[in-house]
Design an enzyme around this catalytic site. Structure first.
Site, PDB file in Angstrom:
ATOM      1  CG  HIS A 195       4.033  41.309 -16.909  1.00 36.20           C
ATOM      2  ND1 HIS A 195       4.780  41.379 -18.055  1.00 36.20           N
ATOM      3  CD2 HIS A 195       4.567  40.300 -16.168  1.00 36.20           C
ATOM      4  CE1 HIS A 195       5.737  40.474 -18.014  1.00 36.20           C
ATOM      5  NE2 HIS A 195       5.620  39.793 -16.891  1.00 36.20           N
ATOM      6  CG  ASP A 204       4.395  44.415 -19.289  1.00 38.47           C
ATOM      7  OD1 ASP A 204       4.752  44.510 -18.100  1.00 38.47           O
ATOM      8  OD2 ASP A 204       4.810  43.524 -20.054  1.00 38.47           O
ATOM      9  CB  SER A 237       7.032  36.907 -17.753  1.00 37.31           C
ATOM     10  OG  SER A 237       7.678  37.743 -16.815  1.00 37.31           O
TER      11      SER A 237
END
Length: 314
Positions: free
Chosen positions: A287, A255, A159
């Protein structure tokens, strides 16, 4: 005023009109352990007392070769939540070190909104430079001096940490930070975004898009370009100056950022950058799924792919 919510990003965090942030996730920490966990020991180091910057180092309990690949890892959380010492990261790095037989350094950087962008990048850059002070074997930390192989240095993150890894690798080449030192980068579900869809395949949920835009305003309140800021709109930037030879992009099929990851890889191939890029997609996962359920088969495949990428020989 302190009870009035200005931006609610539950279940992750809330920001109040007073400016106070209430972090709802990622505040739990676990200590390092010199007692082996899955065959791995760990310890914490404060490398910048003036900024209170620290990191966690992981090492196989039994080092069977003289030098080990170095994995420098940057945690995710949108620059706002999580730390290097959160239980999911401790578990993930322990599993990765056990599988890859590497030395890992998990970086803790200061978070927004108290320390807005670009401070997390600067803290991460300082951490990278600190690691590199050990090249001659005379740095602060014995484990790195003794066991780190500076011919095999990898930056990685999920991320926001994937975003950081990209930017540090660009900066390393631009500033000629030990040319050709970074062997490769691993971007897990990288946090890249832009105002408009990246291609015709990117389907955007209005509510989730507003969540990304609002979170970026919290992380980077001084940004004049919003989510088109080059810090976040990486795919819309020049990628040709990436300072490594290999890139692994991991994406998850469900995601929100999946198309950003795919397009990053495709644009990198066409940018003039002379390196090798590969993409691993995990279908039907969201995610950072590997942090939420580390014992799942798909999470194990993430660790396995990291091990293969780090230890790939030519």
């Amino acid at each position: 005023m302190d009870s009035v919510i200005a931006f609610d990003r539950s279940p992750m965090f809330r920001v109040y009109k007073s400016g106070r942030i209430e972090r709802l996730l990622g505040e739990t920490t676990v200590p390092p352990s010199l007692t082996p966990q899955n065959g791995v020991v760990s310890k914490d180091i404060i490398h910048s007392p003036e900024k209170n910057l620290s990191l966690r180092i992981y090492l196989p309990e039994k080092v069977t070769v003289k030098k080990l690949p170095i994995l420098i890892y940057f945690h995710g959380g949108g620059f706002i939540i999580e730390t290097a010492f959160s239980p999911p990261y401790h578990t993930f790095l322990t599993s990765t070190v056990a599988a890859a037989n590497c030395l890992a350094i998990s970086v803790n950087y200061r978070r927004a909104p108290e320390f807005p962008v670009p401070i997390p990048y600067e803290d991460s850059w300082d951490s990278l430079k600190w690691v590199l002070t050990h090249i001659t074997g005379t740095g602060q930390e014995t484990w790195i001096n003794k066991h780190g192989d500076f011919g095999k240095v990898f930056l990685a993150g999920d991320s926001a940490g994937g975003n950081i890894s990209h930017h540090l690798t660009m900066r390393a080449k631009k500033e000629k930070l030990c040319d050709s030192l970074i062997s490769g980068i691993i971007l897990i579900h990288p946090y890249f975004w832009s105002k408009t869809p990246i291609d015709e395949f990117e389907v955007r949920d209005v509510g989730k898009t507003k969540g990304v835009e609002g979170s970026w305003r919290v992380a980077s309140p001084n940004s004049k370009q919003g989510v088109d800021d080059p810090w976040l709109n990486v795919v819309g930037s020049d990628l040709s100056g990436l300072g490594c030879g290999r890139v692994l992009v991991m994406v998850a099929g469900d995601d929100l950022f999946v198309r950003q990851g795919w397009c990053y890889a495709e644009k990198l191939k066409k940018s003039g950058w002379e390196g090798e890029v590969e993409v691993m997609e995990t279908k039907n996962e969201g995610h950072v799924f590997h942090l939420k359920d580390p014992n799942s088969d798909n999470a194990r495949q993430v660790v396995k792919k990291l091990e293969e990428f780090i230890n790939k020989s030519y």
